[in-house]
Enzyme design. Sequence first.
Site, PDB file in Angstrom:
ATOM      1  N   THR A 152      44.740 127.663 135.109  1.00 16.18           N
ATOM      2  CA  THR A 152      44.370 128.551 136.210  1.00 16.18           C
ATOM      3  C   THR A 152      44.694 129.980 135.787  1.00 16.18           C
ATOM      4  O   THR A 152      45.856 130.307 135.538  1.00 16.18           O
ATOM      5  CB  THR A 152      45.172 128.174 137.472  1.00 16.18           C
ATOM      6  OG1 THR A 152      44.918 126.794 137.760  1.00 16.18           O
ATOM      7  CG2 THR A 152      44.789 129.036 138.653  1.00 16.18           C
TER       8      THR A 152
ATOM      9  N   GLU B 139      48.694 116.450 141.877  1.00 16.40           N
ATOM     10  CA  GLU B 139      49.751 115.614 141.313  1.00 16.40           C
ATOM     11  C   GLU B 139      49.941 114.399 142.218  1.00 16.40           C
ATOM     12  O   GLU B 139      49.833 114.493 143.441  1.00 16.40           O
ATOM     13  CB  GLU B 139      51.056 116.409 141.189  1.00 16.40           C
ATOM     14  CG  GLU B 139      50.967 117.411 140.058  1.00 16.40           C
ATOM     15  CD  GLU B 139      52.274 118.139 139.793  1.00 16.40           C
ATOM     16  OE1 GLU B 139      53.338 117.676 140.232  1.00 16.40           O
ATOM     17  OE2 GLU B 139      52.206 119.192 139.138  1.00 16.40           O
TER      18      GLU B 139
ATOM     19  N   LYS C 237      38.979 128.775 141.870  1.00 18.79           N
ATOM     20  CA  LYS C 237      40.248 128.032 141.819  1.00 18.79           C
ATOM     21  C   LYS C 237      41.306 128.692 142.714  1.00 18.79           C
ATOM     22  O   LYS C 237      41.965 128.032 143.514  1.00 18.79           O
ATOM     23  CB  LYS C 237      40.721 127.963 140.360  1.00 18.79           C
ATOM     24  CG  LYS C 237      42.085 127.355 140.164  1.00 18.79           C
ATOM     25  CD  LYS C 237      42.138 125.893 140.551  1.00 18.79           C
ATOM     26  CE  LYS C 237      43.566 125.411 140.606  1.00 18.79           C
ATOM     27  NZ  LYS C 237      43.703 124.033 141.034  1.00 18.79           N
TER      28      LYS C 237
ATOM     29  N   LEU D 275      46.590 120.037 157.555  1.00 16.20           N
ATOM     30  CA  LEU D 275      46.944 120.594 158.869  1.00 16.20           C
ATOM     31  C   LEU D 275      48.228 119.974 159.402  1.00 16.20           C
ATOM     32  O   LEU D 275      48.479 120.026 160.602  1.00 16.20           O
ATOM     33  CB  LEU D 275      45.798 120.365 159.861  1.00 16.20           C
ATOM     34  CG  LEU D 275      44.609 121.323 159.749  1.00 16.20           C
ATOM     35  CD1 LEU D 275      43.525 120.935 160.750  1.00 16.20           C
ATOM     36  CD2 LEU D 275      45.032 122.772 159.966  1.00 16.20           C
TER      37      LEU D 275
ATOM     38  N   GLY E  44      54.524 124.467 148.718  1.00 13.23           N
ATOM     39  CA  GLY E  44      55.239 124.815 147.494  1.00 13.23           C
ATOM     40  C   GLY E  44      54.616 124.082 146.335  1.00 13.23           C
ATOM     41  O   GLY E  44      53.416 123.808 146.335  1.00 13.23           O
TER      42      GLY E  44
ATOM     43  N   CYS F 101      51.687 124.942 141.896  1.00 14.22           N
ATOM     44  CA  CYS F 101      50.420 125.692 141.914  1.00 14.22           C
ATOM     45  C   CYS F 101      50.306 126.692 143.060  1.00 14.22           C
ATOM     46  O   CYS F 101      50.088 127.887 142.836  1.00 14.22           O
ATOM     47  CB  CYS F 101      49.249 124.715 141.958  1.00 14.22           C
ATOM     48  SG  CYS F 101      49.102 123.745 140.447  1.00 14.22           S
TER      49      CYS F 101
ATOM     50  N   ARG G 198      59.215 121.871 140.854  1.00 16.13           N
ATOM     51  CA  ARG G 198      58.881 123.288 140.708  1.00 16.13           C
ATOM     52  C   ARG G 198      58.476 123.892 142.053  1.00 16.13           C
ATOM     53  O   ARG G 198      57.589 123.406 142.714  1.00 16.13           O
ATOM     54  CB  ARG G 198      57.740 123.459 139.688  1.00 16.13           C
ATOM     55  CG  ARG G 198      58.186 123.171 138.257  1.00 16.13           C
ATOM     56  CD  ARG G 198      57.046 123.313 137.281  1.00 16.13           C
ATOM     57  NE  ARG G 198      56.093 122.220 137.369  1.00 16.13           N
ATOM     58  CZ  ARG G 198      54.990 122.121 136.627  1.00 16.13           C
ATOM     59  NH1 ARG G 198      54.694 123.066 135.761  1.00 16.13           N
ATOM     60  NH2 ARG G 198      54.182 121.088 136.749  1.00 16.13           N
TER      61      ARG G 198
HETATM   62  N1  LIG Z   1      49.977 120.703 137.984  1.00 14.50           N
HETATM   63  C1  LIG Z   1      48.878 120.729 138.717  1.00 14.50           C
HETATM   64  O1  LIG Z   1      48.769 120.026 139.741  1.00 14.50           O
HETATM   65  C2  LIG Z   1      47.725 121.625 138.340  1.00 14.50           C
HETATM   66  C3  LIG Z   1      46.468 121.403 138.952  1.00 14.50           C
HETATM   67  C4  LIG Z   1      45.407 122.216 138.586  1.00 14.50           C
HETATM   68  C5  LIG Z   1      45.574 123.253 137.679  1.00 14.50           C
HETATM   69  N2  LIG Z   1      46.813 123.465 137.130  1.00 14.50           N
HETATM   70  C6  LIG Z   1      46.940 124.557 136.147  1.00 14.50           C
HETATM   71  O2  LIG Z   1      46.907 123.976 134.842  1.00 14.50           O
HETATM   72  C7  LIG Z   1      47.740 124.727 133.956  1.00 14.50           C
HETATM   73  C8  LIG Z   1      48.787 123.791 133.357  1.00 14.50           C
HETATM   74  O3  LIG Z   1      49.590 123.306 134.425  1.00 14.50           O
HETATM   75  P1  LIG Z   1      50.513 122.014 134.275  1.00 14.50           P
HETATM   76  O4  LIG Z   1      50.982 121.692 135.653  1.00 14.50           O
HETATM   77  O5  LIG Z   1      49.816 120.994 133.464  1.00 14.50           O
HETATM   78  O6  LIG Z   1      51.718 122.636 133.454  1.00 14.50           O
HETATM   79  P2  LIG Z   1      52.915 121.824 132.788  1.00 14.50           P
HETATM   80  O7  LIG Z   1      54.063 122.745 132.769  1.00 14.50           O
HETATM   81  O8  LIG Z   1      53.058 120.473 133.413  1.00 14.50           O
HETATM   82  O9  LIG Z   1      52.401 121.598 131.287  1.00 14.50           O
HETATM   83  C9  LIG Z   1      52.224 122.623 130.367  1.00 14.50           C
HETATM   84  C10 LIG Z   1      52.520 122.070 128.987  1.00 14.50           C
HETATM   85  O10 LIG Z   1      52.207 123.080 128.027  1.00 14.50           O
HETATM   86  C11 LIG Z   1      53.230 123.103 127.040  1.00 14.50           C
HETATM   87  N3  LIG Z   1      53.233 124.425 126.434  1.00 14.50           N
HETATM   88  C12 LIG Z   1      53.792 125.559 126.903  1.00 14.50           C
HETATM   89  N4  LIG Z   1      53.523 126.581 126.084  1.00 14.50           N
HETATM   90  C13 LIG Z   1      52.790 126.083 125.048  1.00 14.50           C
HETATM   91  C14 LIG Z   1      52.192 126.631 123.903  1.00 14.50           C
HETATM   92  N5  LIG Z   1      52.283 127.932 123.631  1.00 14.50           N
HETATM   93  N6  LIG Z   1      51.528 125.799 123.076  1.00 14.50           N
HETATM   94  C15 LIG Z   1      51.426 124.469 123.340  1.00 14.50           C
HETATM   95  N7  LIG Z   1      51.958 123.892 124.427  1.00 14.50           N
HETATM   96  C16 LIG Z   1      52.616 124.697 125.281  1.00 14.50           C
HETATM   97  C17 LIG Z   1      54.495 122.757 127.798  1.00 14.50           C
HETATM   98  O11 LIG Z   1      55.497 122.241 126.907  1.00 14.50           O
HETATM   99  C18 LIG Z   1      53.997 121.716 128.792  1.00 14.50           C
HETATM  100  O12 LIG Z   1      54.113 120.409 128.285  1.00 14.50           O
HETATM  101  C19 LIG Z   1      48.330 125.852 134.790  1.00 14.50           C
HETATM  102  O13 LIG Z   1      47.535 126.995 134.650  1.00 14.50           O
HETATM  103  C20 LIG Z   1      48.239 125.318 136.211  1.00 14.50           C
HETATM  104  O14 LIG Z   1      48.178 126.348 137.167  1.00 14.50           O
HETATM  105  C21 LIG Z   1      47.892 122.659 137.422  1.00 14.50           C
END
Ligand SMILES: NC(=O)c1ccc[n+]([C@@H]2O[C@H](COP(=O)([O-])OP(=O)(O)OC[C@H]3O[C@@H](n4cnc5c(N)ncnc54)[C@H](O)[C@@H]3O)[C@@H](O)[C@H]2O)c1
Length: 437
Positions: free
Chosen positions: A122, A151, A200, A246, A253, A256, A324
């Site tokens: 995102t 999640e 998004k 709702l 929290g 995201c 988180r």
């Molecule tokens: N978690 C959700 O429900 C969700 C849903 C939609 C979108 N997103 C978006 O997706 C993206 C990832 O979110 P997430 O929840 O999967 O994060 P996360 O923290 O669960 O996973 C990120 C992973 O990237 C790794 N990482 C960090 N820096 C790195 C680098 N330089 N090189 C390689 N690996 C690296 C971390 O070790 C970690 O395992 C974010 O932008 C988030 O906003 C998350």
Amino acid sequence: METVTVLGAGYVGLTTAACLAHLGHRVHAIDADAARVHRLQAGEIDLLEPGLPEMVRAHQQTGHLSFSTDPGSRIGGSDAVLLCLPTPARVDGSADLAAVRSWLPHLRRHLSPGRRIILKSTVPPGTQRQLVTVLDRPDIAMISNPEFLREGHAIHDWLNPDRIVIGADEPESTRYLSSLYTSLDAPVVETDPTSAELIKYAANTFLALKITYANTLAELCEHIGANITDVRTGIGHDPRIGNTYLDAGPGWGGPCLPKDVRALVSTGTRTTTDLGLLHALLETNAYHQRRIVTLVEQLLPRPLTGARVAVLGLAFKAATNDLRDSPALHIANLLAARRAHVTAYDPAIDASATPTAGQLTLTESATAAVAGADVVLVLTEWPEFAELPWHHLARDMRGDVVLDTRGKLDRTLLRGAGLHLRTLGEPFSEIAAARTA
Ligand SMILES: NC(=O)c1ccc[n+]([C@@H]2O[C@H](COP(=O)([O-])OP(=O)(O)OC[C@H]3O[C@@H](n4cnc5c(N)ncnc54)[C@H](O)[C@@H]3O)[C@@H](O)[C@H]2O)c1
């Protein structure tokens, strides 16, 4: 079958990697966290996500899914690289794109002509355009393809998306993504990259607005003697409003919504757009979290300082172990900061492995958390809390009140156990009135 590399193996990256392998592609996922990668290589998944461990292990065995910390020569041989890297909030609320940017030199050097970069992280509107300039490889398409999974439902959502948003400048990119996601059946929204990025943020912010609106109505109901459950049902039948997001509760929290709302506010500031509505949204959500502390205080027969508060649930929602930006953890810490003795239990959180501060203690069972409590505070909607042996728990409590901020407990059952149940949005409590009488 495509050969793809996924950068980042967290919630989005690991789900994306496993699901792409499930669709028949050859997937390699790279993560900077060596300990996580070692666990993944051994088939150990530390994210609580239904179906994910089984799917990862199945495709590891077929050789279609592998993990490493090192890109080696893999990126050069990939048809596409999917960026699933974290974009956390900076102190000023703007999105920190360091992880995404850190890969650009490597991608510039090693990606073969005609390959694609798919941006699933995102990122603020306008980011793809900036990254394309920095990448400086006109022969590589960079496609904005935001992820909407929840999640706790990640596999289901990834394989059954409500929509697939594709922000690209070349029609060929849409054709490519349609073939990569070959058997996914969802409406495709084809647009430009900046609009895809905004979709998004706009979606997450709208969900946050709905939750905060429900909490605002719940508080109003308490003051005017209305019933929030009926009000919610009454407005939710209107298809223009819908009946999800709702529920009154401890505020929104998680990993995201808070960072995305703050990043959108930051985009407004940067572009001098008046996003006052979203400033109010952030403030009102923080207020509703503080309000839970006030309600606990009103329900207690003694001062909050020194009182024993049992907290049930710490994860930001049920079916995940993600802490988180969890409202539950935040409220537990607010109570501890007011010098209440807080004992907290969450079925998905390992008490011995989770550091806490001050007067917040984690326990390994609900029974241990509730023993000696003046009040029980339910903060995460784990279904098992409704099934607890409330008769036994009541006997071990010092007080007799349960504040269920998620509205999932059975009032009759608790009454039978000799407990008073208080929920959000019900008329101002007779319990508190009796306490002050
Ligand atoms: N978690 C959700 O429900 C969700 C849903 C939609 C979108 N997103 C978006 O997706 C993206 C990832 O979110 P997430 O929840 O999967 O994060 P996360 O923290 O669960 O996973 C990120 C992973 O990237 C790794 N990482 C960090 N820096 C790195 C680098 N330089 N090189 C390689 N690996 C690296 C971390 O070790 C970690 O395992 C974010 O932008 C988030 O906003 C998350």
